[in-house]
Motif scaffolding. Structure first.
Motif, PDB file in Angstrom:
ATOM      1  N   THR A  33      17.579 -37.387 -18.827  1.00  0.00           N
ATOM      2  CA  THR A  33      18.531 -38.103 -17.980  1.00  0.00           C
ATOM      3  C   THR A  33      19.070 -39.312 -18.717  1.00  0.00           C
ATOM      4  OG1 THR A  33      16.753 -39.404 -16.975  1.00  0.00           O
ATOM      5  CG2 THR A  33      17.392 -37.367 -15.862  1.00  0.00           C
ATOM      6  N   GLY A  34      20.305 -39.691 -18.383  1.00  0.00           N
ATOM      7  CA  GLY A  34      20.944 -40.820 -19.041  1.00  0.00           C
ATOM      8  C   GLY A  34      21.927 -41.497 -18.131  1.00  0.00           C
ATOM      9  N   PRO A  35      22.741 -42.385 -18.666  1.00  0.00           N
ATOM     10  CA  PRO A  35      23.722 -43.103 -17.851  1.00  0.00           C
ATOM     11  C   PRO A  35      24.796 -42.168 -17.319  1.00  0.00           C
ATOM     12  CG  PRO A  35      24.073 -43.538 -20.186  1.00  0.00           C
ATOM     13  CD  PRO A  35      22.789 -42.784 -20.088  1.00  0.00           C
ATOM     14  N   SER A  36      25.514 -42.631 -16.346  1.00  0.00           N
ATOM     15  CA  SER A  36      26.599 -41.867 -15.716  1.00  0.00           C
ATOM     16  C   SER A  36      26.083 -40.555 -15.142  1.00  0.00           C
ATOM     17  CB  SER A  36      27.739 -41.603 -16.712  1.00  0.00           C
ATOM     18  OG  SER A  36      28.282 -42.805 -17.199  1.00  0.00           O
ATOM     19  N   ASP A  37      24.874 -40.620 -14.578  1.00  0.00           N
ATOM     20  CA  ASP A  37      24.254 -39.430 -13.988  1.00  0.00           C
ATOM     21  C   ASP A  37      24.155 -38.287 -14.989  1.00  0.00           C
ATOM     22  OD1 ASP A  37      23.730 -40.520 -11.525  1.00  0.00           O
ATOM     23  OD2 ASP A  37      25.678 -39.940 -10.692  1.00  0.00           O
ATOM     24  N   LEU A  38      23.974 -38.628 -16.236  1.00  0.00           N
ATOM     25  CA  LEU A  38      23.830 -37.593 -17.262  1.00  0.00           C
ATOM     26  C   LEU A  38      22.518 -36.833 -17.058  1.00  0.00           C
ATOM     27  CD1 LEU A  38      24.736 -36.260 -19.960  1.00  0.00           C
ATOM     28  CD2 LEU A  38      23.391 -38.034 -21.125  1.00  0.00           C
ATOM     29  N   LEU A  39      22.611 -35.515 -17.100  1.00  0.00           N
ATOM     30  CA  LEU A  39      21.429 -34.658 -17.013  1.00  0.00           C
ATOM     31  C   LEU A  39      21.592 -33.522 -18.014  1.00  0.00           C
ATOM     32  CD1 LEU A  39      18.760 -33.790 -15.662  1.00  0.00           C
ATOM     33  CD2 LEU A  39      20.124 -32.497 -14.012  1.00  0.00           C
ATOM     34  N   VAL A  40      20.680 -33.460 -18.982  1.00  0.00           N
ATOM     35  CA  VAL A  40      20.680 -32.394 -19.982  1.00  0.00           C
ATOM     36  C   VAL A  40      19.408 -31.583 -19.773  1.00  0.00           C
ATOM     37  CG1 VAL A  40      20.803 -31.811 -22.427  1.00  0.00           C
ATOM     38  CG2 VAL A  40      21.922 -33.885 -21.584  1.00  0.00           C
ATOM     39  N   GLU A  41      19.560 -30.289 -19.581  1.00  0.00           N
ATOM     40  CA  GLU A  41      18.422 -29.399 -19.355  1.00  0.00           C
ATOM     41  C   GLU A  41      18.506 -28.218 -20.304  1.00  0.00           C
ATOM     42  OE1 GLU A  41      17.070 -29.443 -14.825  1.00  0.00           O
ATOM     43  OE2 GLU A  41      19.174 -28.870 -15.041  1.00  0.00           O
ATOM     44  N   GLY A  42      17.375 -27.791 -20.764  1.00  0.00           N
ATOM     45  CA  GLY A  42      17.320 -26.613 -21.614  1.00  0.00           C
ATOM     46  C   GLY A  42      15.972 -25.936 -21.486  1.00  0.00           C
ATOM     47  N   TYR A  43      15.963 -24.645 -21.707  1.00  0.00           N
ATOM     48  CA  TYR A  43      14.696 -23.913 -21.655  1.00  0.00           C
ATOM     49  C   TYR A  43      14.805 -22.615 -22.447  1.00  0.00           C
ATOM     50  CZ  TYR A  43      16.423 -20.356 -18.344  1.00  0.00           C
ATOM     51  OH  TYR A  43      17.101 -19.327 -17.759  1.00  0.00           O
ATOM     52  N   TYR A  44      13.641 -22.127 -22.828  1.00  0.00           N
ATOM     53  CA  TYR A  44      13.524 -20.793 -23.415  1.00  0.00           C
ATOM     54  C   TYR A  44      12.527 -20.018 -22.568  1.00  0.00           C
ATOM     55  CZ  TYR A  44      11.854 -16.961 -26.289  1.00  0.00           C
ATOM     56  OH  TYR A  44      11.480 -15.712 -26.722  1.00  0.00           O
ATOM     57  N   GLY A  45      12.870 -18.778 -22.260  1.00  0.00           N
ATOM     58  CA  GLY A  45      11.986 -17.950 -21.458  1.00  0.00           C
ATOM     59  C   GLY A  45      11.811 -16.572 -22.059  1.00  0.00           C
ATOM     60  N   HIS A  46      10.593 -16.074 -21.979  1.00  0.00           N
ATOM     61  CA  HIS A  46      10.277 -14.717 -22.435  1.00  0.00           C
ATOM     62  C   HIS A  46       9.513 -14.016 -21.318  1.00  0.00           C
ATOM     63  CE1 HIS A  46       9.022 -11.372 -25.016  1.00  0.00           C
ATOM     64  NE2 HIS A  46       7.801 -11.535 -24.512  1.00  0.00           N
ATOM     65  N   SER A  47       9.985 -12.859 -20.921  1.00  0.00           N
ATOM     66  CA  SER A  47       9.324 -12.105 -19.865  1.00  0.00           C
ATOM     67  C   SER A  47       9.234 -10.636 -20.257  1.00  0.00           C
ATOM     68  CB  SER A  47      10.072 -12.244 -18.535  1.00  0.00           C
ATOM     69  OG  SER A  47      11.387 -11.723 -18.638  1.00  0.00           O
ATOM     70  N   LYS A  48       8.216  -9.981 -19.723  1.00  0.00           N
ATOM     71  CA  LYS A  48       8.023  -8.561 -19.996  1.00  0.00           C
ATOM     72  C   LYS A  48       7.422  -7.886 -18.776  1.00  0.00           C
ATOM     73  CE  LYS A  48       6.080  -5.219 -23.255  1.00  0.00           C
ATOM     74  NZ  LYS A  48       5.366  -5.027 -24.537  1.00  0.00           N
ATOM     75  N   ASN A  49       8.004  -6.770 -18.421  1.00  0.00           N
ATOM     76  CA  ASN A  49       7.487  -5.953 -17.327  1.00  0.00           C
ATOM     77  C   ASN A  49       7.088  -4.582 -17.863  1.00  0.00           C
ATOM     78  OD1 ASN A  49       8.548  -3.579 -15.304  1.00  0.00           O
ATOM     79  ND2 ASN A  49       7.352  -5.135 -14.231  1.00  0.00           N
ATOM     80  N   ARG A  50       5.895  -4.150 -17.507  1.00  0.00           N
ATOM     81  CA  ARG A  50       5.455  -2.778 -17.808  1.00  0.00           C
ATOM     82  C   ARG A  50       5.150  -2.087 -16.488  1.00  0.00           C
ATOM     83  NH1 ARG A  50       1.368  -0.563 -22.374  1.00  0.00           N
ATOM     84  NH2 ARG A  50       3.369  -0.720 -23.472  1.00  0.00           N
ATOM     85  N   THR A  51       5.802  -0.965 -16.248  1.00  0.00           N
ATOM     86  CA  THR A  51       5.604  -0.193 -15.030  1.00  0.00           C
ATOM     87  C   THR A  51       5.198   1.229 -15.396  1.00  0.00           C
ATOM     88  OG1 THR A  51       7.248  -1.488 -13.819  1.00  0.00           O
ATOM     89  CG2 THR A  51       6.677   0.653 -12.915  1.00  0.00           C
ATOM     90  N   LYS A  52       4.143   1.699 -14.756  1.00  0.00           N
ATOM     91  CA  LYS A  52       3.689   3.082 -14.923  1.00  0.00           C
ATOM     92  C   LYS A  52       3.797   3.784 -13.580  1.00  0.00           C
ATOM     93  CE  LYS A  52       0.350   2.012 -18.604  1.00  0.00           C
ATOM     94  NZ  LYS A  52      -1.082   2.085 -19.017  1.00  0.00           N
ATOM     95  N   ILE A  53       4.471   4.914 -13.574  1.00  0.00           N
ATOM     96  CA  ILE A  53       4.703   5.659 -12.341  1.00  0.00           C
ATOM     97  C   ILE A  53       4.292   7.110 -12.551  1.00  0.00           C
ATOM     98  CG2 ILE A  53       6.443   6.484 -10.720  1.00  0.00           C
ATOM     99  CD1 ILE A  53       7.963   3.945 -11.132  1.00  0.00           C
ATOM    100  N   ARG A  54       3.568   7.633 -11.580  1.00  0.00           N
ATOM    101  CA  ARG A  54       3.175   9.038 -11.629  1.00  0.00           C
ATOM    102  C   ARG A  54       3.399   9.666 -10.263  1.00  0.00           C
ATOM    103  NH1 ARG A  54      -2.753   9.820 -13.188  1.00  0.00           N
ATOM    104  NH2 ARG A  54      -2.585  11.724 -11.921  1.00  0.00           N
ATOM    105  N   THR A  55       3.836  10.911 -10.268  1.00  0.00           N
ATOM    106  CA  THR A  55       4.009  11.678  -9.045  1.00  0.00           C
ATOM    107  C   THR A  55       3.040  12.845  -9.094  1.00  0.00           C
ATOM    108  OG1 THR A  55       6.339  11.066  -8.853  1.00  0.00           O
ATOM    109  CG2 THR A  55       5.611  12.994  -7.622  1.00  0.00           C
ATOM    110  N   ASP A  56       2.000  12.775  -8.279  1.00  0.00           N
ATOM    111  CA  ASP A  56       0.989  13.832  -8.214  1.00  0.00           C
ATOM    112  C   ASP A  56       1.424  14.929  -7.250  1.00  0.00           C
ATOM    113  OD1 ASP A  56      -1.068  12.673  -9.954  1.00  0.00           O
ATOM    114  OD2 ASP A  56      -1.224  11.122  -8.412  1.00  0.00           O
ATOM    115  N   ASN A  57       0.772  16.081  -7.373  1.00  0.00           N
ATOM    116  CA  ASN A  57       1.078  17.252  -6.543  1.00  0.00           C
ATOM    117  C   ASN A  57       2.549  17.651  -6.666  1.00  0.00           C
ATOM    118  OD1 ASN A  57      -1.574  17.009  -5.681  1.00  0.00           O
ATOM    119  ND2 ASN A  57      -1.028  15.946  -3.797  1.00  0.00           N
TER     120      ASN A  57
END
Length: 673
Positions: free
Chosen positions: A423-447
């Motif tokens: 945050t800074g003067p004049s209502d300054l707002l600087v935001e940054g981020y790095y994100g890493h996500s991973k989804n693993r899904t296993k699906i089976r249909t029996d019978n």
């Protein structure tokens, strides 16, 4: 619907006497009616600001696009089970999936709470958590909000249009932002149980949340764990209204008209087999293999009839689900103006439900039974021989195959983010981020049913050499279908367990979905005009998305049906070796970068017949590695002719690029439900 609810909750105040900070003022905690704008109060000093409708406008009520704000308390009161169920009470979310819903799909179970804003599709609804992209939990990039840290959700901000330019080019339907209480201090625990009014489908929900500040409140850490378990109802026959089998069918007397009737049944299939052609048409096989008349009921229309002897198939009513969610967030004020943060989450989900009873409907995937089938009753064979009938069509609902085809999905979603806020003067707002996500899904249909095995086993003949009943393909094409066991289809209960085990299999596949996001944004009020302060915002984002999907060998195979008589034309030379859940390997991905700018400019104040006039405009340029660049934009005006009367409108261009399955999945096949 809950008959009894046990709810226990405890909250232990923090040892350090400090007020609990909020990301918005108290006004944002009040749930507003759907499609009304919320007007949160000014935030506490030093609190983060999250406004879904605009990046430049701090007060969502001033944006030309209305923002709906719903507190978590209001959602819990509307539906005590899951916060997603509370959201689904709003008209804008009526197209969303329910967590216990289940349906037959080419890609397996369709369970979970995937928000479908304005019924435009889950892939057109952007889900954010504290203004940052949520981790995808499905192969199309959508997010199951059951996996979010529900105990920490303070409120939900919803904007239903014109959001692509401000928040991302895939927000065609709008944006749903879940605001978390990451400054919670203390300890709270919740235990809840419920049961349906019929005394079944028990549900259990438990959560534990803890937060603490340290280093003279410069550092804060919060963690939460939650568990949810709901039993399922695997058939609508568990309810009296379901057993009535009420539905629509075409009126045969008035083309194009639908009529509503009870006791709907299949008109081209019976549990023991229904003959549909030849001299024995409209007779069904009794359990001993002989023929008895088939009652066609009071009305027939296509594949449906009212009453009579037709088979009834009762679909799944409610899936059994179990979810676990773990979340931790920590942040530290390095200086009074610079804060670093990091967070991580792990979510586990298991869904199970019946898909459909194994079926072979006349006119679609029914059997062709040839004269000389070794399992035919002699009296039936005698008629075929006397009339020189080479074959007849037969429809069958295979209740004697055992349990219906049923699907189980197990998913694991991990998400890690780290970033800063300056945050800074004049209502300054600087935001940054790095994100890493991973989804693993296993699906089976029996019978599940393997198509080539089923129709090969159905054509049973006697081996001239041994006199034993065998699959015809074992004689004409030896070795092509190893282990083929002849299948007796004439009469309910006629198939042997050995034959059922041969024709059934398990469809299985696995998906790995990975998302990497790097984002930075700047917001400030650098100057003013005579009408008021001008708010500006700008930023950029880089995103990379990859999907790797693998399946078993049978699902993507082509049904050439070599040597098999009577193989249905609907399947012949088509990919998809199972009756259900034929999923094909997918491997692909894309990356993109985006730049955006937004301005909120007051144009006039306190003029005669013009109390206020404000302009909000945004533009975003997105460059996709697959399709090149595209520009989205929005322009909106807020006009107050007199104080207390506000008119607003927005014009925007919103787009969505294809997701990974749409780009790389190719062909898939599944029969109609």
């Amino acid at each position: 619907m809950f008959r009894g609810i046990l709810l226990a909750s405890t909250c232990v105040p923090a040892l350090i006497a400090a007020p609990v900070s909020a990301q918005e003022g108290a006004g944002a905690e009040i749930a507003q009616a759907a499609d009304r704008a919320a007007a949160p109060a000014e935030p506490q000093e030093g609190a983060a600001i999250v406004v879904t409708g605009s990046r430049a406008i701090r007060d969502g009520s001033q944006a030309p696009t209305p923002v709906t704000v719903i507190s978590s308390d209001a959602l819990t009161k509307a539906q005590p089970g899951l916060i997603a169920e509370g959201l689904n009470q709003l008209p804008a979310f009526r197209g969303s999936t329910r967590p216990t819903g289940g349906f037959t799909a080419a890609t397996g179970p369709g369970t979970g709470s995937y928000l479908n804003l304005r019924n435009l599709g889950t892939q057109r609804t952007l889900v954010l958590v504290d203004g940052r992209r949520a981790a995808p939990s499905a192969r199309d990039g959508s997010t199951d909000i059951n996996l979010l840290p529900e105990p920490l959700i303070k409120r939900v901000d919803v904007v239903t249009g014109g959001a692509s330019a401000a928040y991302g080019s895939d927000a065609v339907a709008g944006v749903v932002n879940f605001v978390l209480d990451t400054r919670f201090t203390g300890l709270k625990a919740t235990l809840q149980s419920g049961i349906s009014g019929r005394g079944d489908v028990p549900t259990y929900k438990a959560s534990l949340t803890a937060g603490h500040s340290f280093a003279e409140r410069r550092g804060r850490i919060v963690a939460s764990a939650s568990y949810y378990d709901a039993g399922g109802l695997q058939s609508v026959a568990e309810r009296s209204w379901g057993r009535r089998a009420t539905g629509f069918l075409s009126n045969p007397a008035v083309p194009g008209q639908l009529i509503f009737r009870d006791d709907l049944r299949a008109s081209t299939a019976a549990p023991g087999g229904l003959i549909l052609s030849g001299p024995l048409a409209m007779q069904q096989f009794a359990p001993d293999g002989t023929l008895v008349p088939f009652s066609r009921g009071t009305l027939q229309s296509g594949l449906i009839q009212v009453g009579g002897d037709g088979a009834q198939v009762f679909s799944n009513l409610s899936a059994a689900i179990r979810t676990q969610s773990y979340f931790a967030h920590g942040e530290f004020d390095v200086t009074p103006t610079l804060t670093l943060f990091g967070e991580g989450s792990l979510a586990l989900a298991r869904n199970h439900y019946n898909q459909v009873q194994q079926f072979n409907l006349g006119g679609f995937n029914g059997f062709t039974i040839y004269s000389g089938n070794a399992f035919l009753d002699p009296s039936v064979q005698q008629v075929l021989t006397a009339t020189n009938t080479p074959a007849f069509a037969m429809g069958r609902l295979n209740f004697d195959f055992g349990d219906p085809a049923n699907a189980t999905a197990k998913a694991r979603t991990m998400d890690f983010k780290a970033g800063f806020r300056f945050t800074g003067p004049s209502d300054l707002l600087v935001e940054g981020y790095y994100g890493h996500s991973k989804n693993r899904t296993k699906i089976r249909t029996d019978n599940n049913v393997v198509l080539e095995r089923l129709y090969a086993a159905a054509d049973a003949v006697r081996d001239p050499a041994s006199g034993q009943i065998v699959c015809r393909v074992s004689l004409t094409n030896p070795g092509l279908y190893p282990g083929c066991v002849p299948l007796n289809l004439f009469g309910q209960g006629a198939p042997s367990q050995e034959a059922i085990d041969y024709v059934e299999g398990t469809a299985a596949y696995r998906t790995d979905f990975t998302q990497d996001v790097a984002d930075i944004s700047v917001r400030a009020r650098p100057f003013s005009t005579w009408a008021g302060e001008v708010s500006l915002a700008a930023g950029g984002q880089y995103r990379r998305i990859e999907l790797d999907q693998v399946s078993d060998d049978i699902g993507p195979s082509v049904n050439d049906a070599t040597g098999i008589r009577g193989f249905p034309a609907a399947y012949l030379n088509q990919p998809g070796g199972y009756l259900l859940t034929n999923v094909f390997p997918v491997s692909g991905g894309y990356h993109l970068w985006e730049l955006f700018a937004e301005a909120a400019v007051p144009l006039a104040r306190d003029l005669p017949f013009l109390h206020a006039l404000d302009l909000n405009a945004a533009v975003r340029y997105t460059d996709y590695s697959t399709s090149g660049g595209v520009t989205t934009w929005k322009a909106g005006l807020v006009w107050e002719p007199v104080s207390g009367v506000r008119l607003r409108g927005t014009v925007s261009r919103d787009i969505r690029a294809p997701n990974v399955p749409e780009l790389f999945a190719g062909t898939f096949r599944t029969p109609a439900r």
